[in-house]
Design a protein around this motif. Structure first.
Motif, PDB file in Angstrom:
ATOM      1  N   ASP A   1       0.869  -1.234   0.118  1.00 31.44           N
ATOM      2  CA  ASP A   1      -0.057  -0.205   0.080  1.00 31.44           C
ATOM      3  C   ASP A   1       0.851   1.320   0.070  1.00 31.44           C
ATOM      4  O   ASP A   1       2.021   1.227   0.389  1.00 31.44           O
ATOM      5  N   ASP A   2       0.275   2.471  -0.573  1.00 26.31           N
ATOM      6  CA  ASP A   2       0.965   3.691  -0.470  1.00 26.31           C
ATOM      7  C   ASP A   2       2.259   3.419  -1.041  1.00 26.31           C
ATOM      8  O   ASP A   2       3.255   4.308  -0.809  1.00 26.31           O
TER       9      ASP A   2
ATOM     10  N   GLU B   1      -4.165   4.048  -6.819  1.00 28.20           N
ATOM     11  CA  GLU B   1      -5.056   4.796  -5.553  1.00 28.20           C
ATOM     12  C   GLU B   1      -5.693   6.083  -6.074  1.00 28.20           C
ATOM     13  O   GLU B   1      -4.796   6.867  -6.522  1.00 28.20           O
TER      14      GLU B   1
HETATM   15 MG    MG Z   1      -3.105   3.431   0.203  1.00 27.30          MG
END
Ligand code: MG
Ligand code: C2E
Ligand code: MG
Ligand code: MG
Length: 287
Positions: free
Chosen positions: A176-177, A233
Motif C-alpha cells: 500500500d501507499d 489509488e
Molecule cells: Mg493506500
C-alpha cells in the motif's frame, strides 16, 4: 525563560501541547469501548479494471462514529490505536467482519484488508487469519492483505516470516501507499508481494507535476519488469484515468469509480456476472 514575549509564546505552546495530549488520552479511552458499543462500521471501495470498468474487488475501510464527536477520521484514530496496542483487537474485528461479509458475495471478488505493523508482527497473526478464514468460509485466494513498507521495517524478520505463512495459506499481499514513507525498491524483492498500490499523492499530481507523472510511469515499469500487477489509488478524474490507461496501468480505485460506502450500496455489483462501473462520459466517448 528569559524574555516576556518568549515566555508568552512558550506558555501558549505548552497549553496547546496539553490540549493535544488530553485529546489523545480521551480518544484512546473512548476507543477502548468502541467495539463493545458498536461504534465501528466498515465501508467498501470498489477496485476496477481500467479499460472496462469491471469490478475486481473491494478495499475495506474502517469508520468510527463517536457518540459525541461524530465521525472520527482513520488518520486520527488509527495511529492512537496502533500506539496503544488497541489495533490488535480492532484489526481482528475488521478482519472477521470483512471476511464474513465477503463470504456472502455471489461472485468471487477480492476483499482488501489494511493490516498495520503492530498486527503483522504480533504473535500468531497468520494463525489468527487462518482461523478467521476457517470460521467464515472465505477462500484464502479472495483475501488480500494491504501492508505499508513502514510496517516491514519495524521488525523485518518477523514481518517476512508472517508474510510467508500468509502466502502459503493462499492469501495475497499488496504493498500500500507505494512510493511514500520508507520506500525501498529492495522491499519488493525481499518480501513476498503480489501487487503494488501506487499512492494517491502521485496520481493526483500527474497533470500538474511532471515529477509525479514520471514516478507513476516508473512504478508501472517496475511492476511490468517484476511481473507484479499495479493498482492506482485515488483516481478522481477521467483525465487521470486516461493517463493511467495510456501508460499501461490496468487497475484503479478512487472516487471516479466509487467512494467508500456501506456494502449495501454495491449490492448489484456483488451478484451480476459482468458489471461495469460508471466511468466518465468523456472516457466513454474517447474509446
Ligand atoms: Mg493506500
Ligand atoms: P489507505 O489504505 O491508503 O486507504 C485509502 C484512503 O484513500 C482511504 O482513506 C480512502 O477513503 C481514500 N480514498 C480513496 N479514493 C480516494 C480518492 O479518489 N480521493 C481521495 N481524496 N481519497 C480517496 P480513509 O478511509 O480515510 O483511510 C485512511 C487510512 O487509514 C488508510 O489508507 C489506511 O492506512 C488506514 N485505515 C483505514 N481502515 C483501516 C483498517 O481497518 N485497519 C488499518 N490498520 N488501517 C486502516
Ligand atoms: Mg489500503
Ligand atoms: Mg494511505
Amino acid at each position: 525563560r528569559a524574555k516576556t514575549e518568549g515566555k508568552g509564546t512558550y506558555r501558549f505552546f505548552e497549553a496547546d501541547m496539553g490540549a493535544q495530549i488530553r485529546e489523545r488520552r480521551s480518544l484512546e479511552h473512548d476507543l477502548r469501548s468502541a467495539i463493545a458499543n458498536g461504534e465501528f462500521n466498515l465501508v467498501y471501495q470498489p477496485q476496477a479494471q481500467v479499460d472496462t470498468g469491471a469490478v475486481n474487488g473491494f478495499e475495506v475501510l474502517l469508520r468510527w462514529i463517536h457518540p459525541a464527536r461524530g465521525s472520527v477520521p482513520p488518520a486520527l484514530f488509527i495511529p492512537i490505536a496502533e500506539e496503544s496496542g488497541l489495533i490488535l483487537k480492532i484489526g481482528e474485528w475488521v478482519m472477521r467482519e470483512a471476511c464474513r461479509e465477503a463470504a456472502t458475495w455471489m461472485r468471487p471478488l477480492t476483499v482488501g484488508v489494511n493490516v498495520s505493523a503492530v498486527q503483522l508482527t504480533s504473535d500468531g497473526f497468520a494463525d489468527l487469519v487462518r482461523r478467521i478464514l476457517d470460521e467464515t468460509g472465505l477462500p484464502p485466494q479472495r483475501l488480500e492483505i494491504e501492508i505499508t513498507e513502514t510496517a516491514l521495517i519495524r521488525d523485518p524478520n518477523r514481518a517476512l516470516q508472517t508474510l510467508q505463512k500468509l502466502k502459503s495459506l493462499g492469501i495475497s499481499i499488496a504493498m500500500d501507499d507505494f512510493g511514500t514513507g520508507y520506500s525501498s525498491l529492495s522491499n519488493l524483492r525481499a518480501f513476498p508481494c503480489d501487487k503494488i498500490k501506487i499512492d494517491r499523492s502521485f496520481i493526483q499530481a500527474v497533470h500538474t507535476n511532471p515529477q509525479a507523472a514520471t514516478i507513476v510511469r516508473a512504478v508501472l515499469g517496475l511492476g511490468r519488469g517484476l511481473g507484479l500487477p499495479v493498482i492506482a489509488e485515488g483516481v478522481e478524474t477521467s483525465e487521470e484515468l486516461s493517463f493511467l490507461d495510456m501508460e499501461g496501468c490496468t487497475e484503479a480505485q478512487g472516487y471516479l469509480f466509487g467512494r467508500p460506502a456501506p456494502i449495501e450500496e454495491f449490492v448489484p455489483l456483488l451478484s451480476e456476472n459482468v458489471v461495469v462501473l460508471p466511468t466518465s462520459p468523456a472516457r466513454t466517448m474517447a474509446k
